[in-house]
Design a protein around this motif. Structure first.
Motif, PDB file in Angstrom:
ATOM      1  N   SER A 679       0.812  -1.222   0.000  1.00  0.00           N
ATOM      2  CA  SER A 679       0.000   0.000   0.000  1.00  0.00           C
ATOM      3  C   SER A 679       0.841   1.266   0.000  1.00  0.00           C
ATOM      4  O   SER A 679       0.345   2.347  -0.321  1.00  0.00           O
ATOM      5  CB  SER A 679      -0.933  -0.002   1.207  1.00  0.00           C
ATOM      6  OG  SER A 679      -0.180  -0.036   2.412  1.00  0.00           O
ATOM      7  N   SER A 680       2.108   1.180   0.383  1.00  0.00           N
ATOM      8  CA  SER A 680       2.952   2.369   0.467  1.00  0.00           C
ATOM      9  C   SER A 680       3.942   2.468  -0.684  1.00  0.00           C
ATOM     10  O   SER A 680       4.775   3.371  -0.695  1.00  0.00           O
ATOM     11  CB  SER A 680       3.714   2.362   1.799  1.00  0.00           C
ATOM     12  OG  SER A 680       4.526   1.214   1.905  1.00  0.00           O
ATOM     13  N   PRO A 683       3.331   4.145  -7.493  1.00  0.00           N
ATOM     14  CA  PRO A 683       2.699   3.472  -8.630  1.00  0.00           C
ATOM     15  C   PRO A 683       3.698   2.885  -9.610  1.00  0.00           C
ATOM     16  O   PRO A 683       3.385   1.903 -10.304  1.00  0.00           O
ATOM     17  CB  PRO A 683       1.857   4.575  -9.277  1.00  0.00           C
ATOM     18  CG  PRO A 683       1.651   5.577  -8.184  1.00  0.00           C
ATOM     19  CD  PRO A 683       2.876   5.536  -7.347  1.00  0.00           C
ATOM     20  N   ARG A 692      -1.052  -7.637  -2.680  1.00  0.00           N
ATOM     21  CA  ARG A 692      -1.973  -6.510  -2.521  1.00  0.00           C
ATOM     22  C   ARG A 692      -3.316  -6.998  -1.988  1.00  0.00           C
ATOM     23  O   ARG A 692      -3.958  -6.340  -1.167  1.00  0.00           O
ATOM     24  CB  ARG A 692      -2.144  -5.789  -3.856  1.00  0.00           C
ATOM     25  CG  ARG A 692      -0.858  -5.175  -4.391  1.00  0.00           C
ATOM     26  CD  ARG A 692      -1.067  -4.585  -5.792  1.00  0.00           C
ATOM     27  NE  ARG A 692      -2.022  -3.496  -5.746  1.00  0.00           N
ATOM     28  CZ  ARG A 692      -1.729  -2.244  -5.439  1.00  0.00           C
ATOM     29  NH1 ARG A 692      -0.485  -1.922  -5.126  1.00  0.00           N
ATOM     30  NH2 ARG A 692      -2.651  -1.302  -5.441  1.00  0.00           N
ATOM     31  N   ASN A 764      -6.411   4.692   4.652  1.00  0.00           N
ATOM     32  CA  ASN A 764      -5.545   5.206   3.597  1.00  0.00           C
ATOM     33  C   ASN A 764      -4.895   4.081   2.810  1.00  0.00           C
ATOM     34  O   ASN A 764      -4.714   4.169   1.590  1.00  0.00           O
ATOM     35  CB  ASN A 764      -4.473   6.119   4.192  1.00  0.00           C
ATOM     36  CG  ASN A 764      -5.045   7.422   4.717  1.00  0.00           C
ATOM     37  OD1 ASN A 764      -6.123   7.863   4.289  1.00  0.00           O
ATOM     38  ND2 ASN A 764      -4.351   8.054   5.650  1.00  0.00           N
ATOM     39  N   ALA A 765      -4.527   3.014   3.517  1.00  0.00           N
ATOM     40  CA  ALA A 765      -3.955   1.868   2.816  1.00  0.00           C
ATOM     41  C   ALA A 765      -4.991   1.224   1.900  1.00  0.00           C
ATOM     42  O   ALA A 765      -4.682   0.800   0.773  1.00  0.00           O
ATOM     43  CB  ALA A 765      -3.422   0.854   3.821  1.00  0.00           C
ATOM     44  N   GLN A 768      -5.337   3.009  -1.382  1.00  0.00           N
ATOM     45  CA  GLN A 768      -4.274   2.667  -2.315  1.00  0.00           C
ATOM     46  C   GLN A 768      -4.477   1.284  -2.933  1.00  0.00           C
ATOM     47  O   GLN A 768      -4.191   1.071  -4.106  1.00  0.00           O
ATOM     48  CB  GLN A 768      -2.911   2.709  -1.591  1.00  0.00           C
ATOM     49  CG  GLN A 768      -2.483   4.087  -1.144  1.00  0.00           C
ATOM     50  CD  GLN A 768      -2.184   5.013  -2.311  1.00  0.00           C
ATOM     51  OE1 GLN A 768      -1.689   4.583  -3.354  1.00  0.00           O
ATOM     52  NE2 GLN A 768      -2.514   6.287  -2.159  1.00  0.00           N
ATOM     53  N   LEU A 769      -4.992   0.375  -2.134  1.00  0.00           N
ATOM     54  CA  LEU A 769      -5.079  -1.018  -2.578  1.00  0.00           C
ATOM     55  C   LEU A 769      -6.366  -1.335  -3.332  1.00  0.00           C
ATOM     56  O   LEU A 769      -6.354  -2.100  -4.300  1.00  0.00           O
ATOM     57  CB  LEU A 769      -4.955  -1.959  -1.364  1.00  0.00           C
ATOM     58  CG  LEU A 769      -3.607  -1.910  -0.636  1.00  0.00           C
ATOM     59  CD1 LEU A 769      -3.716  -2.600   0.710  1.00  0.00           C
ATOM     60  CD2 LEU A 769      -2.525  -2.580  -1.472  1.00  0.00           C
ATOM     61  N   GLU A 772      -8.146   3.282  -5.372  1.00  0.00           N
ATOM     62  CA  GLU A 772      -7.535   3.887  -6.553  1.00  0.00           C
ATOM     63  C   GLU A 772      -7.114   2.836  -7.578  1.00  0.00           C
ATOM     64  O   GLU A 772      -7.154   3.074  -8.780  1.00  0.00           O
ATOM     65  CB  GLU A 772      -6.317   4.709  -6.120  1.00  0.00           C
ATOM     66  CG  GLU A 772      -6.696   5.874  -5.234  1.00  0.00           C
ATOM     67  CD  GLU A 772      -5.476   6.654  -4.783  1.00  0.00           C
ATOM     68  OE1 GLU A 772      -5.655   7.600  -4.008  1.00  0.00           O
ATOM     69  OE2 GLU A 772      -4.359   6.292  -5.201  1.00  0.00           O
TER      70      GLU A 772
END
Length: 958
Positions: A679-680, A683, A692, A764-765, A768-769, A772
């Protein structure tokens, strides 16, 4: 500094010559005009003497090395070459009138100064003893009883034994050092007596064990030695007829729990043994007399029960249960399993045995109850990291044990899981096998074996190559030394434990009183009754600590991922690990460990931020130790990360090069080390989709857990505010109540802040996973967004709290109260009587507070009882030795009576000294503890496990 170095070096080199004595014309000892050629390199400040004098002064020190001046430098010679004769059977320097004609000029003596070839003369006078006894009386341990040609000095054997205890060095390392002392250029010039030395060390260890156990003073002598009788016993564990009161078995229930025996089981796969030698060729000396079980009966039992199938784990994937043979290939023993007393970390008699294929229950059962048989107590508490599986069908397996091991005297048996290992188990185990929630265990953590393995593992390398008997005897000796070291430190250990326990008791009882005073008495009575019923009969009553879990829990996700990983074949391609590796880290477990490391980093960061401007050395030490442990765990995890996410390693190297270490200290704190979870990652960095997916599942469960925590702390905070408004304002008398309310509110606020940060990190993680970059296997699509939203500061409010400026009619409920739970139809409930969710939250917090206070109170009572038992044990041992002053193996002669009496008196004096030191330190400690209780406002009377079970702290200093 340069001046001192040159001066020291100049003096050291000066000693290589004759030290300014080249002009002397006569021997300083005999005053004769002799050639002054000889000096002793072993004596301090030795003069240069003539040949006759150098020999004469070494009649009492025949194991020194002599140097002779050859005109250019000193070279080494032996006293044997100079004519020195060691005459046995007579005082040094006396001539024997009837020497044995078989004088040994090829005798070798191993000493701390080196390996010496000497001339030895045995005595053949009337009544003289055999050769081996003559050697023993001279302080030399013979290599054999028949025609000995090798011996080792007693001081060397004792020195090696102590060095091996402290350094864990091997026989070979010690012997090679002696060879180099003998000659550091041609160290092999000394006659090789390595195998004889090993044999003498084994015999020495065995005889010292028998001597200290009183086998020479007891009826039956060595032949009457029974299993376990030579083990160094724990002085603080309950032992009937030794340190328990006469009426202990009929004690009332409110104090009967103090006579429980606490033991811990653990396997160690470091102490393995290779396929070297056999029991027939190397049976050993101890024969089950110390810590290892008797080998023949143990192997016969295993052979008869080996066909019994091992049940698979129904908890998380315990490799010790499900994959028992993974580490056993090519080994005679894959490790050992040991039983120690949980409270004091002593090894118990006949409590250690070999493992062949993992921690099989048949091995563990036999060894556990072989240790327990020595304590005829009524209640037993067993701590085992896989206790949730081991205790199943335990009663059926006990019936299959040999009759002498069946614990028919046990009336109450509790199996719990050590505190450190418990979080890795499923939720049911956390509620059922917890030391924190179990009545009558004090502050016992169950992790005693783990702390003892660190030192024992240091001898694993040397013992792995030994024969079975030598290995058992060596480990017995090391375990006995560890027990004796703890025995000597009983006084200071209990002082430290009691000081911590008294402080904890005062603090947590005060916290519980404050919490209790803020809750209506009706609910206090109801919840107390519920928990007491559950403590009395957990099987028939609902666990009052259990709350209804809303949404998905992180523990459930971890369990499912662990089960999926365990179901995969070790050689599957998607494992990402080589099946030949000793340890397999599956992708799901890799991600789970990373998420846990991130959480531990946050906790450490919080702990560091809470240090004041002037932290104490203890606070800094604790923080440094936690930081070091976390740094090592991260290092292990990043090794696996190189396999799964190699790009992360390149990012980490670039970061390290940008922030170089300063003054040898890491520039990045342990809690700030980037983990580079999927997640961090930026891209541009590619990452496996399964990694993931695993992190997304864990983050979703983490988010739901954080919401549950947040709601629970908000309920507590809301109620505390209302209680303060009603009862903690106005009069001067309410100042103390107001202070208590503020303290409780601050505690609740810390919980709110921590849960908020945890949720935000997980959310937030997830963005990302899953948000988005949607995953292909995300079957729920965007459904997770319905329950999980971005948490704003305005969302963090109680159930009946509205936004600023909203009236009662226009306020709305924050989304956090709707997420993952049923819709709340009523928004005007502001009393505990009508708020069931608040009741649930307060009940759990109240009961946990009660459990903490009770465990600390129990700890004080347990420590007081253990200190009393320790004093009684030392007094018993002192009297035991005084009753054994006469010789039982000396035969018909009285030559040995004085030696036996002297040793018995010396051992009695040892235990009297221990008794006096414990009594002195504990009296002083009680006085200090009482002062602390008064200063911190502790109760005059403190409860133990029941509200009516009280002790008077006024009596602590009596």
């Amino acid at each position: 500094m340069q001046h001192y170095r040159e001066s020291y070096l100049r003096e050291i080199i000066w000693m290589e010559g004759r030290g300014g004595r080249d002009s002397q014309t006569c021997c300083p000892r005999c005053r004769k005009a002799e050639d002054l050629l000889y000096r002793c390199s072993s004596c301090l400040g030795a003069d240069i003497l003539c040949k006759s004098c150098i020999v004469a002064i070494h009649l009492h020190n025949p194991l020194h090395f002599i140097e002779v001046w050859n005109g250019h430098h000193f070279e080494r010679v032996t006293l044997k070459m100079l004519g020195l004769l060691i005459q046995l059977g007579h005082p040094p320097g006396h001539r024997c009138e009837n020497p044995d004609p078989s004088r040994r000029n090829d005798f070798v003596i191993v000493d701390t100064t080196g390996i010496h070839e000497v001339n030895v003369a045995f005595c053949r006078c009337d009544g003289m003893k055999p050769h081996y006894i003559q050697l023993l009386r001279y302080g030399l341990f013979p290599g054999t009883g028949m025609d000995p040609r090798t011996a080792t000095t007693f001081r060397t054997l004792k020195f090696f034994q102590l060095v091996s205890f402290e350094s864990k060095g091997s026989h070979q390392e010690f012997y090679r050092a002696l060879e180099r002392l003998t000659g550091n250029v041609l160290s092999k010039s000394a006659r090789d007596r390595y195998h004889e030395f090993m044999s003498m060390v084994s015999q020495w260890r065995h005889l010292k064990m028998l001597k200290r156990a009183g086998r020479g003073h007891d009826l039956g002598g060595i032949s009457g030695t029974t299993e376990g009788s030579c083990a160094v016993r724990c002085p603080s564990c309950p032992q009937p007829n030794i340190n328990l009161p006469k009426n202990w078995a009929s004690a009332p229930p409110e104090i009967k729990w103090m006579y429980r025996l606490f033991v811990s089981i653990d396997g160690n796969f470091k102490l393995r043994r290779r396929l070297v030698s056999s029991n027939e060729r190397d049976p050993g000396y101890n024969a089950g007399w110390s810590f290892f079980v008797e080998e023949n009966r143990f192997k016969a039992y295993l052979l008869a029960k080996w066909h019994i199938a091992q049940e698979r784990s129904t908890c998380v994937a315990h490799e010790a249960v499900d994959r028992a043979d993974r580490q056993a290939r090519g080994l005679a023993a894959s490790g050992v399993v040991a039983v120690v007393c949980t409270r004091h970390e002593f090894r118990l008699p006949t409590s250690v045995g070999d493992l062949q294929h993992g921690e099989r229950y048949i091995n563990v059962d036999y060894i556990t109850f072989s240790a327990v048989q020595w304590f005829r107590v009524l209640e037993l508490v067993i701590s085992y990291d896989i206790g949730c599986q081991w205790h199943k069908k335990l009663l059926d397996r006990l019936a299959k044990l040999p009759s002498f091991l069946r614990p028919t005297f046990i009336k109450v048996l509790l199996v719990l899981i050590p505190k450190f290992h418990l979080p890795a188990h499923v939720e049911f185990c956390n509620r059922t096998y917890s030391f924190n929630l179990t009545k009558g265990v004090g502050r016992t953590d169950g992790e005693a074996p783990e702390r003892g393995w660190s030192r024992m593992n240091a001898v694993a390398k040397s013992t792995a190559e030994m024969g079975p008997g030598s290995r058992r005897d060596t480990l017995d000796d090391h375990m006995g030394d560890e027990n004796w070291t703890k025995t000597k430190r009983c006084a200071e250990i209990f002082v430290a434990k009691m000081e911590r326990a008294v402080e904890g008791k005062v603090k947590f009882e005060r916290d519980h009183d404050e919490f209790k005073s803020a809750i209506p008495s009706a609910y206090v009575s109801l919840w107390t009754k519920q928990v007491e019923e559950w403590e009395a009969d957990p099987a028939s009553n609902r666990n009052p600590y259990e709350a209804e879990t809303k949404g998905i829990s992180a523990q459930a996700v971890r369990l499912r991922l662990a089960q999926e990983a365990n179901a995969k074949a070790p050689g599957a391609e998607d494992d990402g690990a080589n099946s030949s590796d000793e340890v397999v880290m599956y992708p799901s477990l890799f991600i789970s460990m990373g998420v846990q490391l991130e959480e531990d980093q946050y906790k450490l960061r919080v702990a560091a931020s809470q240090l004041g401007n002037h932290p104490t050395k203890k606070q800094l030490t604790n923080l440094a130790e936690r930081s070091n442990v976390l740094r090592r765990r991260i290092a292990v995890w990043t090794d696996y990360q190189k396999l799964y996410i190699p790009e992360a390693e390149a990012m980490r190297l670039r970061l390290d090069s940008e922030s170089a270490a300063v003054d040898g200290k890491p520039s990045i704190e342990a809690h700030d080390i980037p983990l580079f979870l999927p997640s961090s990652l930026p891209p541009s960095v590619k990452c496996r989709s399964d990694l993931r997916s695993y992190e997304a599942q864990l983050r979703e469960g983490q988010a739901y857990d954080a919401l549950d925590e947040l709601r629970r702390h908000l309920r507590s905070r809301s109620y505390l505010y209302k209680r303060k408004d009603r009862n903690s304002r106005g009069s001067q008398a309410s100042v103390a109540a107001n202070t208590r309310s503020n303290t409780a509110i601050k505690r609740a606020q810390l919980g709110v802040d921590g849960a908020s940060i945890k949720y935000t990190r997980a959310y937030n993680a997830l963005l990302q996973l899953k948000g988005e970059v949607p995953l292909e296997d995300d079957l729920e699509g965007e459904d997770w967004r319905k329950d999980l939203q971005k948490l704003k500061k305005s969302d963090i409010r109680g159930l009946s709290e509205g936004l600023f400026g909203h009236s009662e009619g226009t306020r709305s409920i924050s989304w956090i109260w709707k997420s993952g739970s049923e819709s709340i139809t009523s928004t005007s409930e502001d009393d505990i009587e009508s708020d069931e969710q608040l009741q649930d939250a307060l009940r759990i917090e109240f009961l946990k507070s009660r459990a903490r206070a009770n465990r600390w109170a129990e700890e004080v009572l347990l420590l007081e009882e253990e200190m009393r038992r320790t004093l009684d044990f030392f007094a018993y041992k002192a009297e035991w030795w005084l009753a054994r002053k006469a010789s039982t193996i000396g035969g018909l002669t009285c030559d040995y009576d004085e030696g036996f009496s002297a040793y018995a008196h010396s051992q009695s004096a040892v235990y009297q000294t221990l008794w006096k030191e414990c009594d002195r330190q504990w009296r002083e400690g009680r006085a200090r503890n009482w002062v602390k209780v008064k200063q911190k406002g502790g109760r005059k009377k403190a409860t133990s496990t029941e509200e009516t079970d009280e002790i008077d702290l006024d009596e602590l200093d009596e």
